[in-house]
Design an enzyme around this catalytic site. Structure first.
Site, PDB file in Angstrom:
ATOM      1  N   GLU A  16      -8.605  -2.289   6.034  1.00 41.43           N
ATOM      2  CA  GLU A  16      -7.339  -2.419   6.766  1.00 41.43           C
ATOM      3  C   GLU A  16      -7.602  -2.505   8.270  1.00 41.43           C
ATOM      4  OE1 GLU A  16      -4.653   0.971   6.477  1.00 41.43           O
ATOM      5  OE2 GLU A  16      -2.950  -0.332   6.906  1.00 41.43           O
ATOM      6  N   GLU A  56      -5.074   7.786  18.169  1.00 39.51           N
ATOM      7  CA  GLU A  56      -5.760   9.086  18.298  1.00 39.51           C
ATOM      8  C   GLU A  56      -6.729   9.268  17.126  1.00 39.51           C
ATOM      9  OE1 GLU A  56      -2.374   8.789  18.528  1.00 39.51           O
ATOM     10  OE2 GLU A  56      -2.313   8.952  20.703  1.00 39.51           O
ATOM     11  N   SER A 111       5.008  -1.134   3.922  1.00 38.71           N
ATOM     12  CA  SER A 111       5.292  -2.504   4.379  1.00 38.71           C
ATOM     13  C   SER A 111       5.393  -3.439   3.178  1.00 38.71           C
ATOM     14  CB  SER A 111       4.171  -3.002   5.292  1.00 38.71           C
ATOM     15  OG  SER A 111       4.007  -2.127   6.378  1.00 38.71           O
ATOM     16  N   GLN A 117       0.866  -1.193   0.000  1.00 39.60           N
ATOM     17  CA  GLN A 117       0.000   0.000   0.000  1.00 39.60           C
ATOM     18  C   GLN A 117       0.898   1.238   0.000  1.00 39.60           C
ATOM     19  OE1 GLN A 117      -1.502   0.656   3.861  1.00 39.60           O
ATOM     20  NE2 GLN A 117      -3.243   1.900   3.270  1.00 39.60           N
ATOM     21  N   SER A 144       1.075   6.581   2.570  1.00 39.13           N
ATOM     22  CA  SER A 144       1.753   7.555   3.438  1.00 39.13           C
ATOM     23  C   SER A 144       2.940   8.216   2.745  1.00 39.13           C
ATOM     24  CB  SER A 144       2.276   6.861   4.701  1.00 39.13           C
ATOM     25  OG  SER A 144       1.231   6.255   5.401  1.00 39.13           O
TER      26      SER A 144
END
Ligand SMILES: Cc1cc2nc3c(=O)[nH]c(=O)nc-3n(C[C@H](O)[C@H](O)[C@H](O)COP(=O)(O)OP(=O)(O)OC[C@H]3O[C@@H](n4cnc5c(N)ncnc54)[C@H](O)[C@@H]3O)c2cc1C
Length: 414
Positions: A237, A383, A154, A119, A122
């Protein structure tokens, strides 16, 4: 809803698994042969439609398939070990948005593990706020040319395909100018470099994209629809990271094994601890074991309640609880070991995640403690999970989002 959803019950599903095993048994044939047969029988992911590895059933019924296979076979294949990102996130995204010929080409190979997936979302300045990402895709005839840098990707070093999110229109607000691409990781211009984690392993990578050409039909959904497609990936995910729903296979299994070996009745004995200290430790182990089993049951309930299709924000509950609980469990693991927990295996080697040496339970406990730090970051931080739960499940007021309607190119960046 397909007809089969109305008519297939547990007994018939178990019959279908036995028919699969009669044709291809995992103890007798290789992994790809068995998994391809499982896919063809509609038993790969039973909540997918017929013809795509499923039977249109509810996701909770997959546990019946897994159970029936486990009753008759010694060789068990775990989706997470074979192709975690491909099966957990790639397959549902392809199923929902890809053109028919890509579904036929990609889905079986994801399930067999012939194609590993990663994926590429980010970026150095866009993690929680992934919609703010800067990687650019520019049209060139029918194709797209992509330039940018991704990070924390990853298993990108082992992957054949990537789910790539890139900006196709910087003049639109950040969520509206994104498109979602299938990227062949062997394309010229894809440069994958290892990143080492606190464990000493490099499970993940930074990925540089230098003038990478992607054919136009590899957009999932449509141009500019990337955020909607990404949400499908992210919701799946969170369910995948939320952990197992199989009783007895909860997070605390390793802790219980450690207790048996390192606890007062294990071969190492009480290790100089007083009876009161042992009682406190025993109490903590039991408490976390119960919490872990409760998480398994919650996951089971969520999966049974879910209809065929993509999950909603409820996956964030399991993701949040799993991350925080695993941290507590691995911390207690170190307490069981005592002062030896301060020494980290054989000199902190830097290596790829898959090159694990054989480790003792003690060494594993130390490694697991360090690895668990990432649980509350990967797949969205704790968070951010709390924000999602607050807004989308509890209906609390949203965070202020001042850049929501501003063209991405006009948002100030540091
Ligand atoms: C082991 C691992 C594997 C990963 N694998 C992948 C992968 O395969 N592909 C991929 O694309 N990414 C991957 N990631 C990246 C991961 O998704 C991001 O690290 C994560 O989303 C957080 O982004 P960030 O690191 O940029 O932190 P930031 O977004 O900069 O956050 C920093 C801190 O600010 C807090 N914060 C940020 N925004 C808010 C808010 N609105 N409200 C409250 N607090 C906030 C965060 O919780 C965090 O504590 C992986 C990460 C890890 C650790």
């Amino acid at each position: 809803m397909s007809d089969s959803k109305r008519t297939i019950g547990e007994a018939e599903l178990r019959d279908r698994v036995r028919a699969l095993l009669a044709q291809a048994h995992p103890d007798a044939v290789d992994r790809v042969t068995f998994r391809r047969a499982q896919y063809d029988h509609g038993l790969a992911w039973v909540h997918f439609p017929e013809g795509y590895g499923g039977l249109g059933l509810s996701p909770g019924m997959q546990s019946i398939v897994d159970d029936e296979i486990a009753l008759h076979a010694r060789t068990i294949y775990w989706n997470l070990a074979i192709n975690a990102i491909g099966i957990g996130m790639g397959a549902p995204t392809v199923m929902t948005y890809a053109a028919e010929h890509y579904k036929q080409q990609l889905l079986p190979r994801i399930f067999t593990g012939e194609d590993i997936w990663c994926q590429l979302f980010s970026e150095p300045s866009a993690g929680s706020d992934v919609a703010g990402l800067a990687t650019r895709a520019v049209r060139d005839g029918d194709d797209w040319i992509v330039n940018g840098q991704k990070v924390w990707a990853s298993i990108a070093h082992k992957s054949s395909w990537a789910m790539l999110l890139a900006r196709t229109d910087p003049n639109k607000p950040k969520h509206d100018g994104l498109s979602y691409f299938l990227l062949d990781m062997k394309s010229p211009g894809v440069d994958v470099r290892p990143l080492y984690q606190i464990t000493g392993d490099a499970e993940f990578n930074e990925v540089f994209l230098n003038d990478v050409r992607i054919p136009g039909d590899r957009i999932l959904g449509k141009e500019g629809m990337g955020w909607r497609v990404a949400i499908t990936t992210l919701m799946n995910e969170r369910v995948a990271l939320g952990g197992s729903s199989r009783p007895g296979h909860g997070l605390s299994e390793k802790l219980l094994n450690l207790w048996r070996e390192e606890g007062p009745s294990g071969p190492r004995g009480a290790d100089g601890r007083s009876a009161a200290e042992i009682a406190v430790l025993r109490d903590a182990v039991v408490r976390l074991h119960i919490e872990s089993e409760l998480l398994g049951i919650t996951n089971q309930r969520t999966k049974s309640a879910m209809r065929a299709g993509n999950p909603g924000p409820e996956g964030s509950v399991a993701k949040l609880v799993q991350a925080e609980l695993n941290k507590k469990i691995t911390e207690l693991g170190l307490e069981l070991i005592g002062s030896d927990a301060l020494v980290y295996e054989t000199g902190y080697p830097l290596r790829r995640g898959e090159d694990f040496p054989a480790r003792t339970r003690r060494e594993n406990a130390k490694h697991d403690f360090l690895r668990a730090r990432a649980n509350s970051i990967e797949g969205g931080t704790s968070e951010v999970m709390r924000n999602i739960l607050a807004e989308r499940m509890l209906g609390l007021p949203g965070e202020p989002r001042v850049d929501k309607d501003v063209a991405w190119k006009d948002i100030p960046r540091g």
